[in-house]
Design a protein around this motif. Structure first.
Motif, PDB file in Angstrom:
ATOM      1  N   PHE A  78       0.823  -1.217   0.000  1.00 46.75           N
ATOM      2  CA  PHE A  78       0.000   0.000   0.000  1.00 46.75           C
ATOM      3  C   PHE A  78       0.853   1.261   0.000  1.00 46.75           C
ATOM      4  N   GLU A  79       2.134   1.116   0.284  1.00 43.70           N
ATOM      5  CA  GLU A  79       3.017   2.288   0.349  1.00 43.70           C
ATOM      6  C   GLU A  79       3.630   2.540  -1.017  1.00 43.70           C
ATOM      7  N   LYS A  80       3.532   3.769  -1.480  1.00 46.42           N
ATOM      8  CA  LYS A  80       3.880   4.052  -2.876  1.00 46.42           C
ATOM      9  C   LYS A  80       4.999   5.079  -3.063  1.00 46.42           C
ATOM     10  N   ALA A  81       5.591   5.557  -1.976  1.00 42.50           N
ATOM     11  CA  ALA A  81       6.613   6.597  -2.135  1.00 42.50           C
ATOM     12  C   ALA A  81       7.758   6.083  -3.002  1.00 42.50           C
ATOM     13  N   VAL A  82       8.138   6.843  -3.988  1.00 39.56           N
ATOM     14  CA  VAL A  82       9.220   6.431  -4.885  1.00 39.56           C
ATOM     15  C   VAL A  82      10.163   7.593  -5.166  1.00 39.56           C
ATOM     16  N   ILE A  84      12.114   9.967  -7.846  1.00 44.17           N
ATOM     17  CA  ILE A  84      11.800  10.445  -9.189  1.00 44.17           C
ATOM     18  C   ILE A  84      13.098  10.399  -9.981  1.00 44.17           C
ATOM     19  N   PRO A  85      13.212   9.480 -10.952  1.00 45.46           N
ATOM     20  CA  PRO A  85      14.425   9.480 -11.775  1.00 45.46           C
ATOM     21  C   PRO A  85      14.379  10.651 -12.751  1.00 45.46           C
ATOM     22  N   ARG A  86      15.502  11.366 -12.842  1.00 44.79           N
ATOM     23  CA  ARG A  86      15.579  12.492 -13.774  1.00 44.79           C
ATOM     24  C   ARG A  86      16.643  12.184 -14.800  1.00 44.79           C
ATOM     25  N   SER A  87      16.255  12.029 -16.052  1.00 49.68           N
ATOM     26  CA  SER A  87      17.189  11.726 -17.113  1.00 49.68           C
ATOM     27  C   SER A  87      18.112  10.578 -16.712  1.00 49.68           C
ATOM     28  N   TRP A  88      19.328  10.573 -17.221  1.00 48.37           N
ATOM     29  CA  TRP A  88      20.196   9.422 -16.940  1.00 48.37           C
ATOM     30  C   TRP A  88      21.044   9.621 -15.702  1.00 48.37           C
ATOM     31  N   TRP A  89      21.033  10.824 -15.117  1.00 46.26           N
ATOM     32  CA  TRP A  89      22.062  11.090 -14.120  1.00 46.26           C
ATOM     33  C   TRP A  89      21.630  11.155 -12.660  1.00 46.26           C
ATOM     34  N   SER A  90      20.327  11.264 -12.358  1.00 45.91           N
ATOM     35  CA  SER A  90      19.980  11.361 -10.946  1.00 45.91           C
ATOM     36  C   SER A  90      18.555  10.931 -10.667  1.00 45.91           C
ATOM     37  N   SER A  91      18.290  10.622  -9.409  1.00 49.06           N
ATOM     38  CA  SER A  91      16.923  10.407  -8.951  1.00 49.06           C
ATOM     39  C   SER A  91      16.799  11.045  -7.571  1.00 49.06           C
ATOM     40  N   LEU A  92      15.575  11.439  -7.233  1.00 49.27           N
ATOM     41  CA  LEU A  92      15.348  12.277  -6.050  1.00 49.27           C
ATOM     42  C   LEU A  92      14.620  11.526  -4.939  1.00 49.27           C
ATOM     43  N   THR A  93      15.050  11.757  -3.702  1.00 50.31           N
ATOM     44  CA  THR A  93      14.429  11.134  -2.535  1.00 50.31           C
ATOM     45  C   THR A  93      13.095  11.816  -2.201  1.00 50.31           C
ATOM     46  N   PRO A 104      15.443   5.162   3.694  1.00 50.64           N
ATOM     47  CA  PRO A 104      15.558   3.759   3.280  1.00 50.64           C
ATOM     48  C   PRO A 104      16.531   3.660   2.103  1.00 50.64           C
ATOM     49  N   SER A 105      17.354   2.633   2.083  1.00 53.34           N
ATOM     50  CA  SER A 105      18.362   2.518   1.022  1.00 53.34           C
ATOM     51  C   SER A 105      17.721   2.570  -0.367  1.00 53.34           C
ATOM     52  N   SER A 106      16.547   2.001  -0.492  1.00 58.00           N
ATOM     53  CA  SER A 106      15.869   1.984  -1.799  1.00 58.00           C
ATOM     54  C   SER A 106      15.462   3.381  -2.252  1.00 58.00           C
ATOM     55  N   LEU A 107      15.390   4.320  -1.304  1.00 58.89           N
ATOM     56  CA  LEU A 107      14.934   5.669  -1.648  1.00 58.89           C
ATOM     57  C   LEU A 107      16.059   6.696  -1.570  1.00 58.89           C
ATOM     58  N   HIS A 108      17.283   6.245  -1.280  1.00 60.45           N
ATOM     59  CA  HIS A 108      18.420   7.167  -1.239  1.00 60.45           C
ATOM     60  C   HIS A 108      18.609   7.767  -2.630  1.00 60.45           C
ATOM     61  N   PHE A 109      18.753   9.087  -2.698  1.00 65.95           N
ATOM     62  CA  PHE A 109      18.881   9.719  -4.012  1.00 65.95           C
ATOM     63  C   PHE A 109      20.083   9.147  -4.757  1.00 65.95           C
ATOM     64  N   GLU A 110      20.062   9.312  -6.074  1.00 67.75           N
ATOM     65  CA  GLU A 110      21.167   8.839  -6.915  1.00 67.75           C
ATOM     66  C   GLU A 110      21.753   9.990  -7.703  1.00 67.75           C
ATOM     67  N   THR A 172       7.459  20.058  -5.645  1.00 65.51           N
ATOM     68  CA  THR A 172       7.348  19.350  -4.367  1.00 65.51           C
ATOM     69  C   THR A 172       8.684  19.438  -3.627  1.00 65.51           C
ATOM     70  N   ALA A 173       8.657  19.044  -2.344  1.00 67.53           N
ATOM     71  CA  ALA A 173       9.900  19.023  -1.560  1.00 67.53           C
ATOM     72  C   ALA A 173      10.893  18.040  -2.180  1.00 67.53           C
ATOM     73  N   GLN A 174      10.372  16.996  -2.788  1.00 67.64           N
ATOM     74  CA  GLN A 174      11.229  16.032  -3.470  1.00 67.64           C
ATOM     75  C   GLN A 174      11.957  16.699  -4.635  1.00 67.64           C
ATOM     76  N   GLN A 175      11.239  17.524  -5.370  1.00 68.17           N
ATOM     77  CA  GLN A 175      11.860  18.183  -6.520  1.00 68.17           C
ATOM     78  C   GLN A 175      12.774  19.334  -6.116  1.00 68.17           C
ATOM     79  N   THR A 176      12.450  20.020  -5.025  1.00 70.52           N
ATOM     80  CA  THR A 176      13.314  21.140  -4.620  1.00 70.52           C
ATOM     81  C   THR A 176      14.505  20.669  -3.788  1.00 70.52           C
ATOM     82  N   HIS A 177      14.327  19.626  -2.967  1.00 72.75           N
ATOM     83  CA  HIS A 177      15.347  19.257  -1.982  1.00 72.75           C
ATOM     84  C   HIS A 177      15.726  17.780  -1.963  1.00 72.75           C
TER      85      HIS A 177
END
Lengths: 424, 190
Positions: A78-82, A84-93, A104-110, A172-177
């Motif tokens: 039921f938990e859906k937090a993911v 956000i991958p941005r292009s080839w170089w990063s994803s956001l927590t 959580p390690s699965s949600l650590h930014f890249e 969102t806070a995910q996109q800004t921070h």
């Protein structure tokens, strides 16, 4: 197995098992259980417990046997937090969905410069050469045998909030921070390993190089990092995630993420910075006069309200304002919150644990009366550094320095409860 | 309990120190003292050589080989232009050419010509990371050539300048003096 039970069992769908069916229920669940176990044994893995819950959940879970143990756990379906991958170089927590201070390690930014490499742990080597007694090489098993150290630390990309320099951009806070996360990092102290190889006391800079397709490289001033740097092989109790540098990464607590070289394969000691592309063309901060600041390593204190935050809708009445604050210089000493666009400030409560160079959780009880307001937070660290407002920051640095944006974040709450990113 | 532990530790330490003194002068002295945990092993010359790819501003690390802008033009068109544009200005990826005099403007254009302080870094980076789909695939002659082409297009060298381990470190980049150390904290307190 549980899926089978729910599709065919008497409690399937939203029907309750009725009394007549009790024996049937027992027999079927037993059968289902056996079949499940057998197939799990055959497949060498268990069906993830959470999977079954995706389509259906029993109306009364106390009347239905639950899922069996699994080999590697998953969060509730039921938990859906993911991220956000941005292009080839990063994803956001997804900071707005987080609790406490750990990510959580699965949600650590890249953030990576040419993808996440696949590295075989028994083939990986760390080479240390240059100004050391002799060039030395370590296998992962060697590094794990050294006395170990562990600590919690945030890692923040120096480009976190970069889009905010020119205007309110992230929704969102995910996109800004979202380019910051906190983990427990475990490994061997850099100092221990450098002592082992006989570091030349004249060495003052260390080149750290990754084993990825960018062979990502940074020069690091030894005197500043020797006390705290860790060669990490574990994150949050398990081996590093591939995106976080599996099997080995450097951690320099409080310093910009790119200095914490991932997939670490080489350390070279020398007397001067090596002037790689990542510390000349990239990761330097252009000032309004056309000069650029180089080796801007520390991440200065910053905070953000994660709830309520951009993209959310709130209802009038009680709510707890929650957020995160962190400083690369040390511990968060206090966080203040404004509900009137910075005219007045109230002290927020800091939630334990309050650790140096870690995300620190703050909260403040509040009652929203349905008015148009602007929420802000600002933090102070234990060196006396106070997070600046946007006007003061831009006055010094202009809007073209890309990195190290740590101004106060403003969230506008409209009368209909919609929260959005503004610059106030 | 603590005291007992401390005692054991002290005894242990004295033993280790004593052993250290005994080793002194022995043939294994250096080995034993610097490699206290006895972990890892000496790296072979070959192991160091294949990974030791960094190039310092002094030119240290540059391999033998050479190239000119003329030779680099075809290579750039074939291996780089799809991502950086036919003239190195069009993208879609990082712009490599031009931008001189824009750093202090509203819209600075940071390129190899306008921003990079060292020509040696260009050798290091192109060899280690480009072309993006096949990093470390270019020969030293190819890297020198394409580096020469990029410097020529930026008006920094002539079309027939031969780049090699000797000439590359001597090239003076326009923004060589453009970098300053970190002065933070820099924002005045309210």
């Amino acid at each position: 197995m549980t899926k089978h039970l729910q599709e065919e069992g008497p409690s399937g769908g939203d029907g309750r098992p009725d009394a007549e069916d009790e024996s049937l229920l027992n027999r079927r669940s037993l059968l289902a259980g056996t079949a499940g176990l057998v197939s799990a044994m055959l497949m060498g893995s268990m069906t993830p417990a959470a999977e079954a819950a995706t389509e259906n959940s029993p109306e009364d879970p106390t009347r239905v046997p639950g899922a069996t143990p699994t080999a590697y756990g998953q969060r509730s379906a039921f938990e859906k937090a993911v991220r956000i991958p941005r292009s080839w170089w990063s994803s956001l927590t997804p900071l707005q969905d987080s609790h406490g201070i750990l990510t959580p390690s699965s949600l650590h930014f890249e953030r990576h410069h040419n993808g996440v490499p696949t590295i075989h742990p028994t083939q990986h080597r760390l080479l240390i050469h240059g100004m050391v007694d002799q060039p030395w090489t370590f296998a992962m098993e060697d590094l794990k045998r050294f006395p170990s150290v562990s600590r919690l630390a945030f890692i923040e990309c120096s480009g976190n909030s970069a889009a905010e320099w020119r205007g309110p951009t992230g929704q969102t806070a995910q996109q800004t921070h979202g380019l910051t996360s906190t983990s427990e990092w475990t490994g061997v102290a850099l100092k221990t390993v450098l002592q082992e190889v006989g570091m030349n006391p004249e060495a003052s800079w260390m080149l750290a190089e990754g084993g990825d397709a960018a062979a990502m490289t940074r020069s690091l001033p030894l005197a500043s990092i020797l006390e705290e740097a860790i060669l990490c092989y574990a994150q949050n109790g398990e081996p590093l995630r591939p995106e976080q540098g599996y099997p080995l990464r450097l951690l320099i607590p409080g310093w910009e993420g790119n200095t914490c070289i991932k997939w670490l394969r080489r350390l070279k000691l020398g007397k001067a910075p090596f002037m790689t592309r990542e510390e000349t063309s990239q990761y330097t901060d252009l000032m309004p006069d056309g000069t650029a600041r180089q080796f801007t390593m520390v991440m200065e204190a910053k905070s953000v309200i994660t709830s309520p935050s951009g993209g959310q809708h709130i209802q009038p009445g009680f709510l707890e304002i929650r957020g995160l604050a962190w400083s690369g210089r040390g511990r968060i000493a206090s966080v203040e919150v404004s509900t009137d666009g910075g005219r007045s400030w109230r002290q927020a409560a800091l939630q334990e644990p309050i650790l140096p160079k870690c995300h620190t959780r703050f909260h403040l009880s509040w009652r929203w009366n349905g008015e148009d307001v602007i929420l802000q937070s600002r933090c102070l660290d234990d060196t006396g550094y106070r997070q600046p407002d946007r006007t003061a920051l831009v006055a010094v640095r202009g809007v073209n320095s890309v990195y190290h944006y740590n101004a106060i974040q403003s969230w506008h709450i409209a009368a209909d409860g919609k929260v959005s990113n503004v610059h106030a | 309990m603590r005291n007992i532990l401390r005692h054991i530790l002290m005894v242990g330490l004295t033993t280790i120190l004593g052993a250290g003194i005994l080793w002194a002068g022995g043939p294994a002295e250096r080995q034993e003292q610097t490699h206290g945990y006895g972990l890892g092993r000496l790296a072979t010359d070959q192991e160091v050589r294949v990974w030791n790819i960094d190039v310092a501003p002094t030119g240290e690390g540059l391999p033998t080989g050479q190239g000119t802008a003329k030779q680099g033009a075809a290579l750039f068109a074939a291996r780089c232009a799809t991502c950086h544009g036919p003239t190195g200005k069009e993208g879609p990826m990082d712009r490599l050419i031009g931008g001189a005099g824009t750093l202090a403007s509203q819209h600075p254009i940071k390129t190899v010509g306008s921003y990079w302080p060292y020509a040696t870094t260009l050798y290091d980076y192109v060899h280690r990371a480009m072309p993006f789909p096949a990093p470390q695939s270019l020969s030293p002659d190819e890297v020198y050539s394409v580096v020469a082409w990029l410097l020529y297009q930026n008006g920094i060298i002539a079309e027939d300048t031969v780049l090699d381990a000797h000439s590359l470190p001597g090239i003076s980049m326009p923004n060589r003096r453009g970098f300053l150390p970190d002065p933070r904290p820099d924002v005045p307190k309210p």
